[in-house]
Each structure stands twice: as C-alpha cells, then as structure tokens.
Scaffold this active site. Structure first.
Site: not given
Ligand code: 13P
Length: 248
Positions: A9, A11, A95, A97, A167, A173, A212
């Site tokens: 991904n 992003k 996701h 985010e 996730e 991250g 990660s």
C-alpha cells in the site's frame, strides 16, 4: 491451500515516474516468484502507467479506495469500473487512515466492498483497533463489529474471494509491530467470527497482517497459521525491501 498475498500500500507517495521506476525494478527482482501473489497499490494518478509496466508480469495492481456509485455528479470520486478500467484487480477498502481522516464507517466500507465485487474487483477490507481500544481490552469487540458490518451480505462466492487485512492502528507506521502471537490471536479470532457468518468460506478467506511489517519480522509473522500475507506500507515503497518481503 491459501496462496499467500504480499500487498504494498503505497499510500500518498510517488509521482507517475517514481511509481513506474519502482515496478520496473520490482518486476525483474520477483520474476521467479510463483508461490506468492504480489500486489502493488499506487495512487490513482499512477495506476494506468504502472499497469502498462506490469501487465505481462506476475505483479497485480490494486487501488487504495473507490466510490460505490457507478457514475455521475460526484466531483473528485472514482467509480469501481474506472478502477477496473485502469488495470486493477484489487482495491483496498476501509483502511484505518480513511476511517480516521475521511469519515469511513462500517456501513460505507460495506457499500464499497459490494460495489468492488460488482465491478469484478477483489476488495481487501481493513479492520483493526486503536491503541486506546487495545488498552481498554475491547480489541475483539471492535474487530468483530468491523468484520460483521464491513463484510455483511456477501454471496457465497464473494465471501471466499474477499481478502481481510488486520491492521492494528497502533502498529501502522510506528515501527511497533504486533508480535506474531498478538497478530495470530486476532487473525484466529477473525476467522472464527467469519466462520459463524459464512461457514466454510472462512477456510478459504485470506487474512493479511499490516502494521510495520519489514524484512526482519516478516518470516515470523508468516509462520503463523492464520496469517496469509501482508499489507505493507513503508517497506513496500522500495523495490529492494518489498522484494525481501515477497521472498520471505
Ligand atoms: P506500515 O507498513 O508503514 O506500518 O503501514 C501499514 C499499512 O497501513 C498498510 O496498509
């Protein structure tokens, strides 16, 4: 029986030129891989150029989102058939985010998931708890609600074909990966819930871990019986590190 899937991904990273250069290098490096399915998910603007670079390779293309309506006055949105037309076979949905910054809910996740299937795309539906939720010991409730809501009303065929990505938000991250045991525990739980909803499709559905993942921790994660692949951010951006993940 479940073919591992290693998905990158990207992003909001990479220009068209950078994206094409990355897959050019990746294509050569992973040309010999047959036992792992490989997927890159660039930004919308780079999709078609990347598709042209990888269309005859073993690398698949995915988008990072889509809108559920087929067409019309929805300025700024991209329809499922447009994503398909750009060369995608997969699409990431829900996701964290998007949940955090763009108001995505389990209901909109479900609309996008159904619309993705409608256009012949395989959705990768993301679930996962925040740090606060983990500390409150409500991880399982949160994930169960997301799975039941986001993945509702699938046909038998869709329920086996969909990909789920676990996730944990606190691991994205941050360099703070879930331990293989922490991840496995939630993956097994997701499969159990999924079995209650969709029966035997639970044995076929692939559940990816994201948060990660890097070349050092990937093999221990992939040894877990309910981890069927990775959804990788940072370590998927360079051909060299992503190749190491694909060849875990
Ligand atoms: P990182 O691998 O950068 O933690 O990102 C994970 C992720 O959000 C993939 O969708």
């Amino acid at each position: 029986m479940r073919k591992p899937l290693m998905a990158g991904n990207w992003k909001m990273n990479k220009t068209v030129g950078e994206a094409v250069a990355m897959v050019k290098a990746l294509k050569t490096a992973v040309a010999d891989v047959t036992d792992v399915e490989i997927l890159v998910c660039p930004t919308y603007t780079a999709l078609y150029a990347v598709y042209n670079e990888i269309k005859d390779s073993n690398i698949n293309l995915g988008a990072q989102n889509l809108f559920w309506e087929a067409k019309g006055a929805f300025t700024g949105e991209i329809s499922p058939s447009m994503v398909k037309d750009a060369g995608c076979s997969y699409v990431i949905i829900g996701h964290s985010e998007r949940r955090q910054y763009f108001g995505e809910t389990d209901e909109t996740v479900n609309k996008r998931t159904k619309a993705a299937f409608g256009a012949g795309l395989i959705p990768i539906v993301c679930v996962g708890e925040t740090l606060e939720e983990r500390e409150k010991n409500i991880t399982f409730q949160v994930v169960e609600t997301q799975v039941r809501g986001g993945l509702a009303n699938l046909t038998a065929e869709e329920s086996a074909a969909v990909v789920i990505a676990y996730e944990p938000v606190w691991a994205i991250g941050t360099g703070k990966t879930a331990t293989p045991q922490q991840a496995q525990e939630v993956h097994a739980f997701i499969r159990k819930i999924y079995k209650e909803i969709y029966g035997d499709a639970a044995d076929k559905v692939r559940i990816l871990y994201g948060g990660s993942v890097n070349p050092k921790n990937v093999s221990d994660l992939m040894k877990q019986s309910d981890i069927d692949g990775g959804l990788v951010g940072g370590a998927s951006l360079e051909a060299e590190s992503f190749t190491q993940l694909v060849k875990y």
